[in-house]
Enzyme design. Structure first.
Site, PDB file in Angstrom:
ATOM      1  N   THR A  40       0.838  -1.209   0.000  1.00  0.00           N
ATOM      2  CA  THR A  40       0.000   0.000   0.000  1.00  0.00           C
ATOM      3  C   THR A  40       0.871   1.257   0.000  1.00  0.00           C
ATOM      4  OG1 THR A  40      -1.650  -1.197   1.257  1.00  0.00           O
ATOM      5  CG2 THR A  40      -1.830   1.197   1.290  1.00  0.00           C
ATOM      6  N   HIS A  43       2.182   1.823  -3.418  1.00  0.00           N
ATOM      7  CA  HIS A  43       1.157   2.412  -4.304  1.00  0.00           C
ATOM      8  C   HIS A  43       1.048   3.920  -4.055  1.00  0.00           C
ATOM      9  CE1 HIS A  43      -0.253  -1.385  -5.808  1.00  0.00           C
ATOM     10  NE2 HIS A  43      -0.582  -1.829  -4.608  1.00  0.00           N
TER      11      HIS A  43
END
Ligand code: NAD
Ligand code: ZN
Length: 342
Positions: A40, A43
């Site tokens: 995450t 990203h």
């Protein structure tokens, strides 16, 4: 305090001086010691389409951490200065049907630490006391830093009974690696791990896989024949987010098997539903961790001999965050830890 911040829409993260977090009456303020880098965070750093539609800068990123309590709000009775704690990364609403019933992992309105609110890649992080987990004193600090993804692994690995069963794990990223050790610890017969990256296949073998497979080189059916398996995998854990991995897993499952899907695909995956129907598979989506049953299971499995430390391959001081992110992104690694005490 110093924090790793997404300052504006676009790629990159920078180390900034920002105000210390506010500590409300129900909150616990934690001095961060170690953090883990998650997909995450990658990203958000690269500002992919998911990050662009999800993240509102400025935002302190990060959600995997261990730290020490330095201050508590006036309502907080069960945490004290000096306690070693981690935080559950999903801050739940406390008001929806499942929250009220104590099934907080099913909250209808969870807010992600380091996603929807300021996170843990910082010298200090503040969280509601209901999101803070006391570590038992015997937990290794690096392991404590990654209880969040370890929890993903345990939540998935214990979704179906594995005692005596044949287990397939697709994807040997940090979570698949930890799930391998958990399935082994929980009494699986064969644990087969499918992973294209040779470095990660090597790590999976160290975590206790009986067989590691390069999906580009061998079929799961060949592996089953070699192991003397007759009807297929009883339990499959999808931990890659990859379409062909999911299809291969379903094709290799035994009738009545359980498929737990943790991996997050970037697009829709067409499936032959007939295979699920005629084999009467049970498919379960896995998100986050059960609060706090998964956290309890993690703690007691470590106390009864589970070792996930080989899944941690790299450690960097927080000021070297760019090198740490590059290492995590390159993929020839298990979990990458940032040290905020260095
Ligand atoms: P990761 O990206 O590091 O690992 C995924 C692995 O899958 C990689 O090693 C990759 O080489 C491998 N892979 C790619 N194609 C494959 C194929 N055809 N067959 C087998 N393996 C293949 O990710 P991670 O941090 O270990 O997380 C695992 C997955 O879980 C990711 O998809 C991540 O987005 C997701 N995730 C979900 C939750 C949740 O709550 N549901 C939480 C965290 C992460
Ligand atoms: Zn809720």
């Amino acid at each position: 305090m110093l924090a790793l911040v997404k300052t504006a829409a676009g790629p990159g993260l920078s180390l900034e001086t920002v105000p210390d977090p506010v500590v409300g009456i129900n909150d616990v303020l934690i001095r961060v010691r170690k953090t883990g880098i998650c997909g995450t965070d990658l990203h958000i750093e690269s500002w992919d389409p998911w990050a662009a539609r999800t993240i509102v800068p400025p935002l302190v990123v990060g959600h995997e951490f261990v730290g020490e309590v330095v201050e508590v709000g006036s309502n907080v009775a069960d945490f004290e200065r000096g306690d070693i704690v981690s935080g559950e990364g999903h801050v739940t609403c406390g008001l929806c049907r499942h929250c009220l019933a104590g099934r907080r992992h099913l909250c209808a309105h969870p807010v992600g630490l380091g996603v929807g609110r300021d996170g843990a890649f910082a010298e200090l992080v503040s969280l509601p006391m209901t999101n803070v987990w006391h570590h038992s004193p015997d937990v290794d600090e690096d392991v404590a830093a990654i209880f969040d993804p370890f929890g993903n692994a345990v939540h998935t690995a214990l979704a179906f009974p594995v005692l005596g069963e044949d287990v397939l794990i697709s994807g040997a990223g940090p979570i698949g690696l930890m799930a391998t050790a958990v399935a082994r610890h929980a009494g699986a017969r064969f644990v087969v791990v499918s992973e294209p990256n040779p470095v990660r296949r090597g790590l999976a073998a160290r975590m206790g896989a009986d067989v590691v497979v390069d999906p580009g080189a061998r079929t799961l059916q060949e592996v089953q024949a070699e192991l003397g398996m007759v009807e297929g995998f009883d339990v499959a854990m999808e931990m890659s987010g990859n379409a062909s991995a999911l299809r291969s897993a379903i094709a290799a499952m035994a009738p009545g098997g359980g498929l737990a899907i943790l991996g997050i695909p970037t697009e829709e995956i067409p499936l032959d539903i007939n295979e699920i129907v005629f084999k009467m598979l049970t498919v379960k989506g896995i998100y986050g961790r059960e609060m706090y049953e998964t956290w309890y299971k993690m703690t007691v499995m470590l106390q009864s001999g589970l070792d996930i430390t080989p899944a941690i391959t790299h450690r960097f001081p927080f000021r070297e965050h760019e090198a740490a992110f590059a290492t995590a992104r390159a993929g020839d690694s298990g979990k990458v830890i940032l040290d905020w005490t260095a």
